[in-house]
Design a protein around this motif. Structure first.
Motif, PDB file in Angstrom:
ATOM      1  N   SER A   4       1.042  -1.197   0.168  1.00 51.46           N
ATOM      2  CA  SER A   4       0.043  -0.165  -0.007  1.00 51.46           C
ATOM      3  C   SER A   4       1.018   1.409  -0.092  1.00 51.46           C
ATOM      4  CB  SER A   4      -1.190   0.033   1.140  1.00 51.46           C
ATOM      5  OG  SER A   4      -0.262  -0.262   2.418  1.00 51.46           O
ATOM      6  N   GLU A   5       2.107   1.324   0.633  1.00 52.46           N
ATOM      7  CA  GLU A   5       2.891   2.359   0.573  1.00 52.46           C
ATOM      8  C   GLU A   5       3.558   2.567  -0.545  1.00 52.46           C
ATOM      9  OE1 GLU A   5       4.499   2.371   5.296  1.00 52.46           O
ATOM     10  OE2 GLU A   5       5.335   0.939   3.847  1.00 52.46           O
ATOM     11  N   VAL A   6       4.049   1.504  -1.430  1.00 49.88           N
ATOM     12  CA  VAL A   6       4.397   1.731  -2.853  1.00 49.88           C
ATOM     13  C   VAL A   6       3.397   2.355  -3.592  1.00 49.88           C
ATOM     14  CG1 VAL A   6       5.353   0.389  -5.036  1.00 49.88           C
ATOM     15  CG2 VAL A   6       6.108  -0.270  -2.422  1.00 49.88           C
ATOM     16  N   ALA A   7       2.238   1.517  -3.667  1.00 49.25           N
ATOM     17  CA  ALA A   7       1.121   2.084  -4.469  1.00 49.25           C
ATOM     18  C   ALA A   7       0.746   3.644  -4.262  1.00 49.25           C
ATOM     19  CB  ALA A   7      -0.364   1.302  -4.259  1.00 49.25           C
ATOM     20  N   GLU A   8       0.738   4.023  -2.995  1.00 46.99           N
ATOM     21  CA  GLU A   8       0.698   5.279  -2.732  1.00 46.99           C
ATOM     22  C   GLU A   8       1.707   6.318  -3.255  1.00 46.99           C
ATOM     23  OE1 GLU A   8       0.440   8.301   1.171  1.00 46.99           O
ATOM     24  OE2 GLU A   8      -0.391   6.186   1.304  1.00 46.99           O
ATOM     25  N   GLN A   9       3.105   5.878  -3.102  1.00 42.01           N
ATOM     26  CA  GLN A   9       3.942   6.504  -3.647  1.00 42.01           C
ATOM     27  C   GLN A   9       3.892   6.783  -5.250  1.00 42.01           C
ATOM     28  OE1 GLN A   9       7.903   5.394  -2.467  1.00 42.01           O
ATOM     29  NE2 GLN A   9       7.661   6.547  -0.435  1.00 42.01           N
ATOM     30  N   VAL A  10       3.522   5.755  -5.959  1.00 40.89           N
ATOM     31  CA  VAL A  10       3.473   5.754  -7.368  1.00 40.89           C
ATOM     32  C   VAL A  10       2.183   6.276  -7.909  1.00 40.89           C
ATOM     33  CG1 VAL A  10       3.295   4.034  -9.218  1.00 40.89           C
ATOM     34  CG2 VAL A  10       4.952   3.609  -7.515  1.00 40.89           C
ATOM     35  N   GLY A  11       1.323   6.246  -7.016  1.00 43.63           N
ATOM     36  CA  GLY A  11       0.148   6.921  -7.340  1.00 43.63           C
ATOM     37  C   GLY A  11      -0.952   6.183  -8.062  1.00 43.63           C
ATOM     38  N   VAL A  12      -1.068   4.790  -7.715  1.00 44.80           N
ATOM     39  CA  VAL A  12      -2.234   3.811  -8.052  1.00 44.80           C
ATOM     40  C   VAL A  12      -2.991   3.135  -7.083  1.00 44.80           C
ATOM     41  CG1 VAL A  12      -0.891   3.328 -10.262  1.00 44.80           C
ATOM     42  CG2 VAL A  12      -0.401   2.087  -8.401  1.00 44.80           C
ATOM     43  N   CYS A  13      -3.728   2.501  -7.158  1.00 46.47           N
ATOM     44  CA  CYS A  13      -4.411   1.867  -6.148  1.00 46.47           C
ATOM     45  C   CYS A  13      -3.585   0.401  -5.600  1.00 46.47           C
ATOM     46  CB  CYS A  13      -6.016   1.521  -6.385  1.00 46.47           C
ATOM     47  SG  CYS A  13      -6.022   0.711  -7.727  1.00 46.47           S
ATOM     48  N   GLN A  14      -3.828   0.015  -4.559  1.00 51.21           N
ATOM     49  CA  GLN A  14      -3.116  -0.989  -3.977  1.00 51.21           C
ATOM     50  C   GLN A  14      -3.301  -2.487  -5.000  1.00 51.21           C
ATOM     51  OE1 GLN A  14      -3.565  -2.209   0.018  1.00 51.21           O
ATOM     52  NE2 GLN A  14      -2.092  -3.976  -0.246  1.00 51.21           N
ATOM     53  N   SER A  15      -4.555  -2.494  -5.538  1.00 51.40           N
ATOM     54  CA  SER A  15      -5.032  -3.574  -6.337  1.00 51.40           C
ATOM     55  C   SER A  15      -4.208  -3.643  -7.594  1.00 51.40           C
ATOM     56  CB  SER A  15      -6.489  -3.814  -6.575  1.00 51.40           C
ATOM     57  OG  SER A  15      -6.970  -2.527  -7.235  1.00 51.40           O
ATOM     58  N   THR A  16      -3.886  -2.203  -8.020  1.00 47.58           N
ATOM     59  CA  THR A  16      -3.312  -2.253  -9.450  1.00 47.58           C
ATOM     60  C   THR A  16      -1.752  -2.644  -8.994  1.00 47.58           C
ATOM     61  OG1 THR A  16      -4.573  -0.458  -9.979  1.00 47.58           O
ATOM     62  CG2 THR A  16      -2.422  -0.676 -11.059  1.00 47.58           C
ATOM     63  N   TYR A  17      -1.282  -2.197  -7.991  1.00 51.40           N
ATOM     64  CA  TYR A  17       0.028  -2.577  -7.873  1.00 51.40           C
ATOM     65  C   TYR A  17       0.351  -3.912  -7.558  1.00 51.40           C
ATOM     66  CZ  TYR A  17       4.678  -3.171  -5.575  1.00 51.40           C
ATOM     67  OH  TYR A  17       5.873  -3.540  -5.377  1.00 51.40           O
ATOM     68  N   PHE A  18      -0.825  -4.581  -7.057  1.00 51.65           N
ATOM     69  CA  PHE A  18      -0.716  -6.242  -6.677  1.00 51.65           C
ATOM     70  C   PHE A  18      -0.644  -6.752  -8.111  1.00 51.65           C
ATOM     71  CE2 PHE A  18      -2.711 -10.183  -5.444  1.00 51.65           C
ATOM     72  CZ  PHE A  18      -2.048 -10.596  -4.446  1.00 51.65           C
ATOM     73  N   ALA A  19      -1.647  -6.054  -8.908  1.00 55.19           N
ATOM     74  CA  ALA A  19      -1.626  -6.976 -10.303  1.00 55.19           C
ATOM     75  C   ALA A  19      -0.324  -7.095 -11.015  1.00 55.19           C
ATOM     76  CB  ALA A  19      -2.831  -6.346 -11.209  1.00 55.19           C
ATOM     77  N   TRP A  20       0.426  -5.668 -10.963  1.00 49.59           N
ATOM     78  CA  TRP A  20       1.723  -5.676 -11.568  1.00 49.59           C
ATOM     79  C   TRP A  20       2.614  -6.484 -10.903  1.00 49.59           C
ATOM     80  CZ3 TRP A  20       2.449   0.361 -10.655  1.00 49.59           C
ATOM     81  CH2 TRP A  20       1.732   1.002 -11.719  1.00 49.59           C
TER      82      TRP A  20
END
Length: 43
Positions: A4-20
């Motif tokens: 969730s911290e990475v997703a916030e820094q990158v500017g995407v939702c956590q589910s998007t980062y998880f999919a990546w």
């Protein structure tokens, strides 16, 4: 750093980062730069 911290820094939702992270989708070029910055690495 949590997902969730990475997703916030990158500017995407956590589910998007998880999919990546799990290979279900890929970020576009703009997000590669933001990910590299978040992790302190060069592209």
């Amino acid at each position: 750093m949590s997902q969730s911290e990475v997703a916030e820094q990158v500017g995407v939702c956590q589910s998007t980062y998880f999919a990546w992270k799990n290979g279900r989708s890929s970020p576009n070029a703009k997000y590669y730069v933001k990910l590299a910055t978040a992790f302190g690495v060069d592209l």
